[in-house]
Design a protein around this motif. Structure first.
Motif, PDB file in Angstrom:
ATOM      1  N   GLU A   1      -8.016   7.980   4.836  1.00  0.00           N
ATOM      2  CA  GLU A   1      -8.968   7.534   5.852  1.00  0.00           C
ATOM      3  C   GLU A   1      -9.914   8.660   6.244  1.00  0.00           C
ATOM      4  O   GLU A   1      -9.468   9.703   6.709  1.00  0.00           O
TER       5      GLU A   1
ATOM      6  N   ILE B   1       0.852  -1.198   0.000  1.00  0.00           N
ATOM      7  CA  ILE B   1       0.000   0.000   0.000  1.00  0.00           C
ATOM      8  C   ILE B   1       0.884   1.243   0.000  1.00  0.00           C
ATOM      9  O   ILE B   1       1.714   1.413   0.889  1.00  0.00           O
TER      10      ILE B   1
ATOM     11  N   LYS C   1      -2.817   5.671   1.612  1.00  0.00           N
ATOM     12  CA  LYS C   1      -4.030   5.250   2.278  1.00  0.00           C
ATOM     13  C   LYS C   1      -4.772   6.502   2.745  1.00  0.00           C
ATOM     14  O   LYS C   1      -4.210   7.348   3.442  1.00  0.00           O
TER      15      LYS C   1
ATOM     16  N   GLN D   1      -7.467   3.125  -0.776  1.00  0.00           N
ATOM     17  CA  GLN D   1      -6.103   2.609  -0.675  1.00  0.00           C
ATOM     18  C   GLN D   1      -5.545   2.485  -2.078  1.00  0.00           C
ATOM     19  O   GLN D   1      -6.226   2.009  -2.982  1.00  0.00           O
TER      20      GLN D   1
END
Lengths: 499, 245
Positions: B10, B5, B8, B28
């Protein structure tokens, strides 16, 4: 280039013709009674001014025209702009010596006594000067000095010579005067000479002090002495009630008369040839050196102020833009805004006078430096706004592109935004520098000899308005053209990327 | 494609004053992945991509690059940006610098390369984007397509870990779109991680590994190009596709 030059010459000729062609209705002054309803010319702040003011605005419609220099008043009289000039006797004789169409009326206007002015809080010096003066009067030195300048038989025969045993242990006596008042003070071979100059030297010798002459405008002398820029003022100055309110005077050292200069239409002017005139204004006594010295100072001031103003302007512009764009540096931004408001909201001349007489009142700073500081501060404000405009005109994407590559704000500013902004504002900056060069012509107000004052000094010696003024104008024109050339070249260089 | 990854996102949200343009976005991105972002105007897709290198600060949520939260205070944002390349709609080349200087300015200023190294790298990149002969020209002498290729090369000169493209072909004349897309496809084939906001559906279909449909403050629908273009689920996406295809 040739075409340009001929255009300029044409414009000058046209201006000259208009200047000569305008004849106003004039009045001939023959006696004191004729003063009523006449146009009276005087030097600003002199006793003549005070007397003439009594006539001003009376029923007969008397008008008083106030000039900075006697020479200007005399020229105005010659050209019919005023009908008579009230002035101290000796300068009247000196200034009409070469003017065949002017006469001094036999009838004196008033009697008066000259004295030396000293600051109110400086009684110690006042006492010393008075003591020295009375000693010099007692031993005949004062008469000797006056005879050296006045009286056909004695003129030039008995100059004052400092005694050999004088020790200059007591420092410097700074003397404020206006060296445009023959025979009391005038320039001879570049040095201030005259009755006042010899007398103050004699007094300083008694005090054990070295004389340092500050040549400033007549109406600034009392200010200069009062603010301790000078220790004494001596300039054929009469003790008056009004002046006593702000300054103290020594005992008087000479009695003079106020006289009236008028035109006599029965006399014809025998014009002096152009070449002779040129010689009289620039070659005799090496008078061109006034222009050269003045030009040097003008260049020094302008160059330093341009550089310092640029740096200051850049910094202020960056503070302002940073605040506008990011909200940072709020306090600095407020200071900068205040600075811009004050400097752009007041005349340059007032700023110069305030910096000289108020800010540096009690510190001794060379005038050249004072002028450089004043003009830098002034120019900085204008450069700042020009630069801010330039920075704002750069597309926001440039800053984003720089930042997206990882450059920080400062790096993006200096290597991406500013180079483009400078290129965009170059014409406006050039314009600002042109104004700056010409603006330095007010330096005479703090007694600094710049180009304009260099020409003024020649005018006050030769009483010729045209040639020194035109010479000075041509030099400014040349300077500005050179600057234009330089800016143009630079612009062309920077515009390479737009091909 | 590895499963590492790289980015990312969020619970990301972003407001301009009272106007919320992004709300609760989660995503992601794997190393080497090519993401295309499509959607109607004003749906927040440009704002979203600009948060990925913090040209826009977020109002809430976090963005991790290599596991480091880049939205935290005290993070060296200049360092982050030097690792994330960005290509703008309007190119934003530096008009006062030659093409080559455009490429070498940042790496040299940031001390990542010496001038010689940067020059060498620039020559390689200019060769790669087919504009080697323009090295000493100024941006204003280039066509739009050439400018955008140079802008891509400029980003590549920093050896970025990921490249963001914010509508890279929207300001171009139609005949110049192809050359820029071809270069981007080459990049994708070479394994560059890319996030592309685009109106070029053909490019999204052909090159992207995953397509995100942005609408109403976030990701409305996502999937492979086949899923998005052939089996759209939501009515909004169907409407949108019917307008642009």
């Amino acid at each position: 280039m040739k075409k340009k030059l001929s255009l300029i010459l044409l414009a000058l000729t046209a201006a000259l013709m208009i200047g000569c062609g305008a004849k106003e209705e004039t009045k001939q002054v023959k006696t004191l009674d004729d003063l009523e309803g006449a146009k009276i010319g005087v030097q600003l702040g002199t006793i003549g001014d005070i007397y003439a003011s009594d006539y001003e605005g009376d029923e007969a419609g008397t008008v008083v025209e106030r000039y900075n220099k006697i020479a200007d008043a005399v020229q105005a009289l010659k050209q019919g702009k005023v009908d008579c000039v009230i002035v101290d006797e000796q300068p009247a004789i000196a200034s009409t010596a070469n003017e065949s169409t002017l006469v001094i009326l036999d009838e004196p206007f008033a009697l008066e006594e000259y004295a030396i002015c000293i600051a109110k809080d400086n009684d110690e010096l006042l006492t010393k000067v008075n003591e020295a003066l009375s000693e010099l009067q007692a031993d005949g030195t004062v008469d000797q000095i006056i005879n050296n300048y006045i009286g056909d038989d004695t003129k030039g025969t008995c100059p004052y010579v400092s005694p050999d045993d004088v020790s200059y242990d007591n420092g410097t006596l700074v003397v404020a005067t206006n060296v445009a008042f023959p025979p009391y003070e005038y320039y001879d071979k570049g040095e201030p000479v005259g009755i006042d100059m010899e007398l103050i030297t004699a007094i300083a010798d008694k005090l054990g002090m070295q004389v340092k002459v500050e040549d400033i405008e007549f109406d600034s002398i009392i200010n200069a002495v009062d603010s301790h820029k000078a220790d004494v003022g001596i300039a054929g100055m009469t003790k008056t009630e009004e002046r006593l309110k702000s300054i103290n005077f020594s005992e008087s050292y000479v009695t003079s008369k106020q006289v009236i200069i008028a035109r006599d239409p029965s006399l014809s002017g025998d014009g002096i040839g152009f070449v002779d005139n040129l010689k009289r204004n620039f070659v005799d006594d090496d008078r061109w050196t006034f222009i050269l010295k003045g030009l040097g100072n003008t260049l020094i001031i302008a160059l330093c102020a341009v550089l310092a103003g640029m740096i200051l302007g850049f910094l202020v512009a960056i503070v302002r833009v940073t605040y506008d764009k990011t909200g940072g540096w709020a306090f600095l931004n407020t200071i900068c805004k205040l600075y811009l408001a004050i400097i752009r909201g007041t005349p340059m001349m007032i700023q110069l006078l305030i910096i000289y007489y108020v800010v540096f009142k009690s510190v001794s700073v060379p005038k050249l430096l004072v002028a450089i500081i004043a003009f830098s501060i002034n120019s900085g404000a204008y450069v700042a706004e020009i630069m801010r405009g330039g920075i704002m005109s750069i597309d926001g994407g440039q800053m984003e592109a720089g930042r997206s590559l990882g450059l920080n704000y400062k790096q993006t500013m200096t290597s991406i935004i500013l180079p483009q902004a400078v290129k965009n504002v170059l014409p406006a900056l050039g314009n600002e520098f042109i104004s700056l060069i010409k603006e330095t012509s007010i330096c005479g107000y703090i007694g600094l000899m710049d180009l304009t004052r260099g020409g003024d000094i020649i005018r006050s010696i030769t009483y010729e308005p045209f040639l020194p003024l035109v010479a000075v104008a041509l030099i400014y024109l040349l300077l500005v053209q050179l600057l234009n050339l330089g800016v143009g070249k630079l612009e062309k260089n920077l515009r390479k990327s737009e091909k | 494609m590895s499963n590492e990854i790289l980015i990312k996102v969020e619970n990301l949200s972003k407001s301009f004053g009272d106007n919320e343009v992004l709300s609760n976005v989660n995503l992601q991105i794997e190393k080497g992945e090519v993401i295309a972002i499509i959607g109607p105007s004003g749906c927040g897709k440009s704002t979203f991509i600009r948060t990925l290198n913090q040209l826009e600060e977020v109002t809430g949520g976090s963005i991790y690059l290599d596991g480091e939260d880049i939205t935290k205070k005290g993070v060296d944002i200049n360092n982050v940006r030097s690792r994330v390349g960005m290509v703008f709609q309007h190119f934003n080349l530096f008009p006062h610098l030659t093409i080559k200087k455009n490429l070498t300015l940042a790496p040299v200023k940031l001390g990542l390369m010496t001038q010689e190294e940067a020059d060498k790298k620039a020559d390689e990149l200019l060769e790669r984007v087919g504009l080697a002969e323009k090295a000493d020209a100024y941006p204003d002498s280039l066509s739009g397509g050439q400018k955008q290729r140079i802008a891509i090369a400029r980003s590549l000169a920093m050896n970025p870990e990921v490249m963001l493209f914010d509508e890279p072909t929207s300001a171009l004349d139609p005949e110049m779109v192809g050359e820029v897309l071809a270069l981007m496809k080459e990049l994708a084939d070479d394994g560059m991680t890319m996030v592309v906001v685009t109106h070029e559906m053909g490019f999204a279909k052909e090159v992207a590994d995953r397509v995100l449909f942005f609408d109403e403050k976030g990701i409305k629908e996502e999937g492979t190009p086949a899923e998005i273009f052939e089996f759209p689920q939501s009515q909004r996406l169907k409407d949108f596709l019917s307008k642009v295809l």
